[in-house]
Design a protein around this motif. Sequence first.
Motif, PDB file in Angstrom:
ATOM      1  N   MET A   1       0.611  -1.394  -0.500  1.00 22.99           N
ATOM      2  CA  MET A   1       0.219   0.280   0.881  1.00 22.99           C
ATOM      3  C   MET A   1       0.644   1.103  -0.079  1.00 22.99           C
ATOM      4  O   MET A   1       0.705   2.435  -0.147  1.00 22.99           O
ATOM      5  CB  MET A   1      -0.755  -0.184   1.571  1.00 22.99           C
ATOM      6  CG  MET A   1      -1.590  -1.545   1.141  1.00 22.99           C
ATOM      7  SD  MET A   1      -2.987  -0.879   2.834  1.00 22.99           S
ATOM      8  CE  MET A   1      -4.086   0.639   2.750  1.00 22.99           C
ATOM      9  N   GLN A   2       2.439   1.184  -0.020  1.00 22.79           N
ATOM     10  CA  GLN A   2       3.118   2.315   0.158  1.00 22.79           C
ATOM     11  C   GLN A   2       2.680   3.103   1.035  1.00 22.79           C
ATOM     12  O   GLN A   2       2.616   4.405   0.836  1.00 22.79           O
ATOM     13  CB  GLN A   2       2.880   2.376  -1.154  1.00 22.79           C
ATOM     14  CG  GLN A   2       4.261   2.098  -2.585  1.00 22.79           C
ATOM     15  CD  GLN A   2       3.882   2.915  -3.707  1.00 22.79           C
ATOM     16  OE1 GLN A   2       3.189   3.371  -3.502  1.00 22.79           O
ATOM     17  NE2 GLN A   2       5.117   1.881  -4.214  1.00 22.79           N
ATOM     18  N   VAL A   3       2.184   2.690   2.278  1.00 22.99           N
ATOM     19  CA  VAL A   3       2.443   3.465   3.954  1.00 22.99           C
ATOM     20  C   VAL A   3       3.475   3.555   5.097  1.00 22.99           C
ATOM     21  O   VAL A   3       4.064   2.071   4.692  1.00 22.99           O
ATOM     22  CB  VAL A   3       1.201   3.241   3.897  1.00 22.99           C
ATOM     23  CG1 VAL A   3      -0.364   3.542   2.999  1.00 22.99           C
ATOM     24  CG2 VAL A   3       0.703   1.815   4.801  1.00 22.99           C
ATOM     25  N   GLU A   4       3.868   3.922   5.757  1.00 28.42           N
ATOM     26  CA  GLU A   4       4.243   3.708   6.722  1.00 28.42           C
ATOM     27  C   GLU A   4       3.571   2.964   8.316  1.00 28.42           C
ATOM     28  O   GLU A   4       1.861   3.185   7.805  1.00 28.42           O
ATOM     29  CB  GLU A   4       5.041   5.034   7.660  1.00 28.42           C
ATOM     30  CG  GLU A   4       5.480   6.103   6.461  1.00 28.42           C
ATOM     31  CD  GLU A   4       6.737   5.100   6.347  1.00 28.42           C
ATOM     32  OE1 GLU A   4       7.111   4.505   7.488  1.00 28.42           O
ATOM     33  OE2 GLU A   4       7.428   5.548   5.350  1.00 28.42           O
ATOM     34  N   HIS A   5       4.073   2.217   8.620  1.00 27.18           N
ATOM     35  CA  HIS A   5       3.112   1.383   9.864  1.00 27.18           C
ATOM     36  C   HIS A   5       2.637   2.426  10.681  1.00 27.18           C
ATOM     37  O   HIS A   5       1.784   1.534  11.064  1.00 27.18           O
ATOM     38  CB  HIS A   5       4.127   0.646  10.902  1.00 27.18           C
ATOM     39  CG  HIS A   5       5.363  -0.078  10.354  1.00 27.18           C
ATOM     40  ND1 HIS A   5       6.266  -0.253   9.225  1.00 27.18           N
ATOM     41  CD2 HIS A   5       5.052  -1.547  10.269  1.00 27.18           C
ATOM     42  CE1 HIS A   5       6.439  -0.969   8.842  1.00 27.18           C
ATOM     43  NE2 HIS A   5       5.972  -2.958   9.545  1.00 27.18           N
ATOM     44  N   SER A   6       2.792   2.970  10.681  1.00 21.97           N
ATOM     45  CA  SER A   6       2.020   4.369  12.078  1.00 21.97           C
ATOM     46  C   SER A   6       0.327   4.503  10.649  1.00 21.97           C
ATOM     47  O   SER A   6      -1.014   4.574  11.457  1.00 21.97           O
ATOM     48  CB  SER A   6       2.713   6.046  12.154  1.00 21.97           C
ATOM     49  OG  SER A   6       2.790   6.353  11.021  1.00 21.97           O
ATOM     50  N   ALA A   7       1.002   5.001   9.725  1.00 24.84           N
ATOM     51  CA  ALA A   7      -0.197   5.210   8.981  1.00 24.84           C
ATOM     52  C   ALA A   7      -1.311   4.203   9.037  1.00 24.84           C
ATOM     53  O   ALA A   7      -2.239   3.830   8.456  1.00 24.84           O
ATOM     54  CB  ALA A   7      -0.405   5.088   7.736  1.00 24.84           C
ATOM     55  N   LEU A   8      -1.092   2.626   8.284  1.00 29.11           N
ATOM     56  CA  LEU A   8      -1.596   1.253   8.754  1.00 29.11           C
ATOM     57  C   LEU A   8      -2.370   1.296   9.520  1.00 29.11           C
ATOM     58  O   LEU A   8      -3.727   0.692   9.584  1.00 29.11           O
ATOM     59  CB  LEU A   8      -0.383   0.488   8.249  1.00 29.11           C
ATOM     60  CG  LEU A   8      -0.660  -1.272   8.247  1.00 29.11           C
ATOM     61  CD1 LEU A   8      -2.083  -1.170   7.032  1.00 29.11           C
ATOM     62  CD2 LEU A   8       0.223  -2.037   8.318  1.00 29.11           C
ATOM     63  N   ARG A   9      -1.784   1.638  10.944  1.00 32.87           N
ATOM     64  CA  ARG A   9      -2.288   0.751  12.353  1.00 32.87           C
ATOM     65  C   ARG A   9      -3.651   1.771  12.069  1.00 32.87           C
ATOM     66  O   ARG A   9      -4.572   1.664  12.571  1.00 32.87           O
ATOM     67  CB  ARG A   9      -1.287   1.549  13.224  1.00 32.87           C
ATOM     68  CG  ARG A   9      -0.664   0.297  13.504  1.00 32.87           C
ATOM     69  CD  ARG A   9       0.112   0.900  15.112  1.00 32.87           C
ATOM     70  NE  ARG A   9       0.858   1.914  14.959  1.00 32.87           N
ATOM     71  CZ  ARG A   9       1.871   1.968  14.298  1.00 32.87           C
ATOM     72  NH1 ARG A   9       2.728   0.936  13.971  1.00 32.87           N
ATOM     73  NH2 ARG A   9       2.805   3.107  14.983  1.00 32.87           N
ATOM     74  N   GLU A  10      -3.171   3.454  11.488  1.00 30.47           N
ATOM     75  CA  GLU A  10      -4.389   3.977  11.891  1.00 30.47           C
ATOM     76  C   GLU A  10      -5.608   3.582  10.335  1.00 30.47           C
ATOM     77  O   GLU A  10      -7.207   3.760  10.853  1.00 30.47           O
ATOM     78  CB  GLU A  10      -4.244   5.703  11.137  1.00 30.47           C
ATOM     79  CG  GLU A  10      -6.140   6.420  11.231  1.00 30.47           C
ATOM     80  CD  GLU A  10      -6.227   7.016  12.409  1.00 30.47           C
ATOM     81  OE1 GLU A  10      -7.825   7.339  12.187  1.00 30.47           O
ATOM     82  OE2 GLU A  10      -5.997   6.316  13.870  1.00 30.47           O
ATOM     83  N   LEU A  11      -4.710   3.111   9.058  1.00 30.62           N
ATOM     84  CA  LEU A  11      -6.063   2.544   8.743  1.00 30.62           C
ATOM     85  C   LEU A  11      -6.698   1.533   9.001  1.00 30.62           C
ATOM     86  O   LEU A  11      -8.212   1.741   8.345  1.00 30.62           O
ATOM     87  CB  LEU A  11      -5.499   2.803   7.046  1.00 30.62           C
ATOM     88  CG  LEU A  11      -5.061   3.244   6.415  1.00 30.62           C
ATOM     89  CD1 LEU A  11      -4.089   3.087   5.042  1.00 30.62           C
ATOM     90  CD2 LEU A  11      -6.049   4.435   5.719  1.00 30.62           C
ATOM     91  N   ALA A  12      -6.349   0.708   9.980  1.00 36.69           N
ATOM     92  CA  ALA A  12      -6.643  -0.494  10.097  1.00 36.69           C
ATOM     93  C   ALA A  12      -7.947  -0.081  11.383  1.00 36.69           C
ATOM     94  O   ALA A  12      -8.913  -1.390  11.050  1.00 36.69           O
ATOM     95  CB  ALA A  12      -5.138  -1.637  10.459  1.00 36.69           C
TER      96      ALA A  12
END
Length: 202
Positions: free
Chosen positions: A29-40
Amino acid sequence: MISKIAQLEALLYVAGDSGIPTNNLCDLMQVEHSALRELAKQLADKLSKNPDSGLQVLYINHSYKLTTRPEVSELVSNFFQKDVTKTLSQSALEILSIVAYKQPITRVEIDEIRGVNSSGALQTLVWRGLIKTEGKKDVPGHPNLYVTTTYFLQYFGYQSLADLPLIEDFEDESINSEGEIDLFSAKGKADENIAKAQKGEK
């Protein structure tokens, strides 16, 4: 343009019961881990607040996966236990034949052979006790490896995997009107085949 939340939902759906490790999701998804946590979190909130959704997002062992909600667990269990599921679908038989001849094999490898997603039918076969996970493949993501079970042999009347017919030995009657090969023409005759084997019959 489709949202990142929709992308995450789609990826988790096709991943099936294996889920996807966070590092793989970030790369895809070409995102940072912090962004992935928020998306999840946003996807999980969206699903949990929607009374018309029977799905949820879980985070287990550094991986995200899309599963059914606890509220529908009894219904899902009943589905797999109903008599109607005792007859395997064509897609389930296709997957079972692939596992039988290619084991151990991952779900992604099965999907590549079939050209379509196999998560649903694969899980049905696991529930039915015909296949099981046995270890993980030593590749990025460490996906589950699937193999057939002892019950698989009993169900189709085989004593060992060596009894599986060779592809080149299929007779004309094993091929249907659409040119498809019936790898398991003995399906549903397990008791009869076992009885014959015990008597030493062919």
